[in-house]
Design a protein around this motif. Structure first.
Motif, PDB file in Angstrom:
ATOM      1  N   THR A 145       0.819  -1.226   0.000  1.00 61.27           N
ATOM      2  CA  THR A 145       0.000   0.000   0.000  1.00 61.27           C
ATOM      3  C   THR A 145       0.853   1.277   0.000  1.00 61.27           C
ATOM      4  N   MET A 146       2.165   1.154  -0.051  1.00 57.69           N
ATOM      5  CA  MET A 146       3.031   2.325   0.135  1.00 57.69           C
ATOM      6  C   MET A 146       2.874   3.403  -0.935  1.00 57.69           C
ATOM      7  N   TYR A 147       2.320   3.052  -2.100  1.00 61.10           N
ATOM      8  CA  TYR A 147       2.045   4.051  -3.136  1.00 61.10           C
ATOM      9  C   TYR A 147       1.099   5.136  -2.623  1.00 61.10           C
ATOM     10  N   GLY A 148       0.214   4.762  -1.706  1.00 65.40           N
ATOM     11  CA  GLY A 148      -0.849   5.670  -1.269  1.00 65.40           C
ATOM     12  C   GLY A 148      -0.557   6.446   0.002  1.00 65.40           C
ATOM     13  N   GLN A 149       0.709   6.511   0.412  1.00 65.50           N
ATOM     14  CA  GLN A 149       1.038   7.236   1.650  1.00 65.50           C
ATOM     15  C   GLN A 149       0.725   8.733   1.500  1.00 65.50           C
ATOM     16  N   THR A 150       0.064   9.282   2.515  1.00 67.80           N
ATOM     17  CA  THR A 150      -0.236  10.726   2.501  1.00 67.80           C
ATOM     18  C   THR A 150       0.466  11.466   3.630  1.00 67.80           C
ATOM     19  N   ASN A 151       0.905  10.729   4.665  1.00 69.57           N
ATOM     20  CA  ASN A 151       1.563  11.350   5.812  1.00 69.57           C
ATOM     21  C   ASN A 151       2.113  10.243   6.705  1.00 69.57           C
ATOM     22  N   CYS A 152       2.779  10.660   7.771  1.00 70.03           N
ATOM     23  CA  CYS A 152       3.282   9.715   8.771  1.00 70.03           C
ATOM     24  C   CYS A 152       2.589  10.060  10.082  1.00 70.03           C
ATOM     25  N   TRP A 153       2.388   9.066  10.954  1.00 65.58           N
ATOM     26  CA  TRP A 153       1.778   9.313  12.274  1.00 65.58           C
ATOM     27  C   TRP A 153       2.804   9.132  13.387  1.00 65.58           C
TER      28      TRP A 153
ATOM     29  N   ILE B 100      -5.457   8.694  -2.499  1.00 65.07           N
ATOM     30  CA  ILE B 100      -4.946   8.120  -3.744  1.00 65.07           C
ATOM     31  C   ILE B 100      -5.431   6.672  -3.852  1.00 65.07           C
ATOM     32  N   PRO B 101      -6.237   6.361  -4.884  1.00 69.03           N
ATOM     33  CA  PRO B 101      -6.692   4.973  -5.061  1.00 69.03           C
ATOM     34  C   PRO B 101      -5.511   4.086  -5.467  1.00 69.03           C
ATOM     35  N   ILE B 102      -5.325   2.974  -4.781  1.00 63.61           N
ATOM     36  CA  ILE B 102      -4.202   2.083  -5.103  1.00 63.61           C
ATOM     37  C   ILE B 102      -4.622   0.628  -5.272  1.00 63.61           C
TER      38      ILE B 102
ATOM     39  N   MET C 169     -13.804  -6.273   7.874  1.00 67.81           N
ATOM     40  CA  MET C 169     -14.568  -6.324   6.616  1.00 67.81           C
ATOM     41  C   MET C 169     -13.682  -6.221   5.376  1.00 67.81           C
ATOM     42  N   THR C 170     -12.618  -5.428   5.443  1.00 68.47           N
ATOM     43  CA  THR C 170     -11.804  -5.194   4.247  1.00 68.47           C
ATOM     44  C   THR C 170     -10.552  -6.060   4.169  1.00 68.47           C
ATOM     45  N   TYR C 171     -10.076  -6.537   5.324  1.00 65.24           N
ATOM     46  CA  TYR C 171      -8.745  -7.133   5.348  1.00 65.24           C
ATOM     47  C   TYR C 171      -8.622  -8.396   4.490  1.00 65.24           C
ATOM     48  N   LEU C 172      -9.417  -9.413   4.788  1.00 61.48           N
ATOM     49  CA  LEU C 172      -9.284 -10.686   4.074  1.00 61.48           C
ATOM     50  C   LEU C 172      -9.689 -10.545   2.610  1.00 61.48           C
ATOM     51  N   LYS C 173     -10.813  -9.845   2.385  1.00 60.71           N
ATOM     52  CA  LYS C 173     -11.294  -9.638   1.025  1.00 60.71           C
ATOM     53  C   LYS C 173     -10.288  -8.836   0.203  1.00 60.71           C
ATOM     54  N   GLY C 174      -9.682  -7.844   0.839  1.00 55.93           N
ATOM     55  CA  GLY C 174      -8.669  -7.031   0.162  1.00 55.93           C
ATOM     56  C   GLY C 174      -7.480  -7.877  -0.255  1.00 55.93           C
ATOM     57  N   PHE C 175      -7.099  -8.791   0.609  1.00 54.83           N
ATOM     58  CA  PHE C 175      -5.939  -9.641   0.322  1.00 54.83           C
ATOM     59  C   PHE C 175      -6.232 -10.650  -0.779  1.00 54.83           C
ATOM     60  N   THR C 176      -7.380 -11.314  -0.695  1.00 52.86           N
ATOM     61  CA  THR C 176      -7.663 -12.396  -1.639  1.00 52.86           C
ATOM     62  C   THR C 176      -8.286 -11.909  -2.947  1.00 52.86           C
ATOM     63  N   GLU C 177      -9.048 -10.786  -2.899  1.00 57.66           N
ATOM     64  CA  GLU C 177      -9.742 -10.334  -4.108  1.00 57.66           C
ATOM     65  C   GLU C 177      -9.294  -8.969  -4.603  1.00 57.66           C
ATOM     66  N   GLY C 178      -8.515  -8.256  -3.770  1.00 58.15           N
ATOM     67  CA  GLY C 178      -8.055  -6.919  -4.148  1.00 58.15           C
ATOM     68  C   GLY C 178      -7.116  -6.987  -5.344  1.00 58.15           C
ATOM     69  N   VAL C 179      -7.184  -5.949  -6.179  1.00 54.19           N
ATOM     70  CA  VAL C 179      -6.335  -5.860  -7.366  1.00 54.19           C
ATOM     71  C   VAL C 179      -5.602  -4.513  -7.336  1.00 54.19           C
ATOM     72  N   MET C 180      -4.301  -4.538  -7.590  1.00 48.86           N
ATOM     73  CA  MET C 180      -3.522  -3.297  -7.646  1.00 48.86           C
ATOM     74  C   MET C 180      -4.005  -2.467  -8.840  1.00 48.86           C
ATOM     75  N   VAL C 181      -4.197  -1.173  -8.637  1.00 53.55           N
ATOM     76  CA  VAL C 181      -4.582  -0.302  -9.762  1.00 53.55           C
ATOM     77  C   VAL C 181      -3.485   0.730 -10.063  1.00 53.55           C
ATOM     78  N   VAL C 182      -2.318   0.561  -9.430  1.00 49.85           N
ATOM     79  CA  VAL C 182      -1.171   1.456  -9.666  1.00 49.85           C
ATOM     80  C   VAL C 182       0.128   0.648  -9.591  1.00 49.85           C
ATOM     81  N   GLY C 183       1.192   1.297 -10.012  1.00 52.99           N
ATOM     82  CA  GLY C 183       2.531   0.768  -9.766  1.00 52.99           C
ATOM     83  C   GLY C 183       2.958  -0.322 -10.714  1.00 52.99           C
ATOM     84  N   GLU C 184       4.105  -0.895 -10.383  1.00 53.53           N
ATOM     85  CA  GLU C 184       4.744  -1.878 -11.232  1.00 53.53           C
ATOM     86  C   GLU C 184       3.874  -3.128 -11.429  1.00 53.53           C
ATOM     87  N   TYR C 185       3.021  -3.432 -10.458  1.00 52.63           N
ATOM     88  CA  TYR C 185       2.212  -4.647 -10.526  1.00 52.63           C
ATOM     89  C   TYR C 185       0.735  -4.322 -10.750  1.00 52.63           C
ATOM     90  N   ASN C 186       0.483  -3.192 -11.414  1.00 53.96           N
ATOM     91  CA  ASN C 186      -0.855  -2.771 -11.792  1.00 53.96           C
ATOM     92  C   ASN C 186      -1.594  -3.932 -12.469  1.00 53.96           C
TER      93      ASN C 186
END
Ligand code: A2H
Length: 253
Positions: A42-50, A173-175, A210-227
């Protein structure tokens, strides 16, 4: 402590010189806020540090070239993982509070935002990771809610000395596209669950579930080298790339 060790990727968020007074002793060195993440893809979408405003951090010598800013607790663990100039012994060059770090301009690996800033987050735990967290509001409900609070509350910014230009404009930033959640899944799930506060622990835990497992198994990169590749496939590739290029290190606890 968990019996099962957890492996984090520490992202080297480089502090851009010139350094403020509190960091002057570090001048001439490569200084990084070392953010612990489980989601290197997810590092493409960094907006700040905490950082935790009242948290106590130190600037520790990792090797002859690099200095990491993180908690003393994590520096000690790192020293036993071959990440200390003096083996098994952390060397602290400067003690710093989170307040000293707020507003530092950073250059972070893969981030589309070229300069991002360290900002306050009160829910950071000092006994987990490094006490430094990188913020990806497209995919992390915690990050989304905390950043939205700073963006919408001028009084909150004023309280911590956060300048408007460190948080505005608020561009997520959508990633990653997750079927059913879209490409800003954290925002969608926070809206759907009617989460109104960054301190609503239970609802945020539900949002993450709600997002974690689904994001991992069904999520698709929409940016970067592995778009176009599945998150599941892209994650180890991006992680290895960051490690090989010296932009990140592994840390277990
Ligand atoms: B994650 P676990 Cl996009 N205090 O990274 C509070 N939170 C911390 C922390 C600390 N001391 N150290 C690390 N974290 C955060 C990215 C991300 C993360 C996304 C989505 C979910 C997510 C960008 N922030 O975490 O308790 C870091 O945020 C969901 C939990 O060890 C780290 O990964 O499971 C995650 O929590 C580690 O939490």
């Amino acid at each position: 402590e968990n019996a099962q060790p957890r492996e984090y990727v520490l992202i080297k968020m480089e502090v851009i010189p010139p350094f403020p007074t509190k960091l002057k002793v570090l001048e001439g060195k490569n200084v990084y806020l070392a953010a612990a993440t489980l989601r290197p893809e997810t590092m493409y979408g960094q907006t700040n540090c905490w950082v935790l405003p009242n948290g106590i951090y130190g600037a520790f010598e990792i090797n002859d070239a690099d200095v990491f800013i993180l908690t003393a607790r994590s520096a000690l663990n790192l020293a036993y993982q071959n990440l200390s100039r003096v083996p098994e012994k952390p060397t602290c060059l400067a003690e710093l509070s989170g307040n000293d770090l707020i507003g530092l301009p950073l250059k972070s690996p893969l981030s589309f935002n070229e300069i991002i800033y360290a900002l306050p987050m009160l829910t950071i735990l000092t006994d987990k990771g490094t006490g430094i967290v990188t913020s990806v509001p497209s995919d992390s409900p915690d990050d989304f809610m905390a950043l939205q609070a700073l963006v919408t509350k001028p009084a909150l910014r004023a309280k911590f000395g956060v300048k408007d230009e460190w948080v505005l404009p608020f561009d997520i930033i959508p990633i990653i596209d997750i079927p059913g959640f879209g490409d800003k899944s954290a925002e969608k799930v926070c809206v759907d669950l009617k989460i109104t506060s960054q301190y609503d622990k239970e609802k945020l835990a539900e949002a993450k579930r709600m997002t974690y497992l689904k994001g991992f198994t069904e999520g698709v990169m929409v940016v970067g080298e592995y778009n176009g590749r599945k998150v599941e496939e892209a994650k180890p590739l991006i992680k290895n790339k960051l490690l090989e290029e010296g932009l990140a290190v592994l840390y277990s606890e």
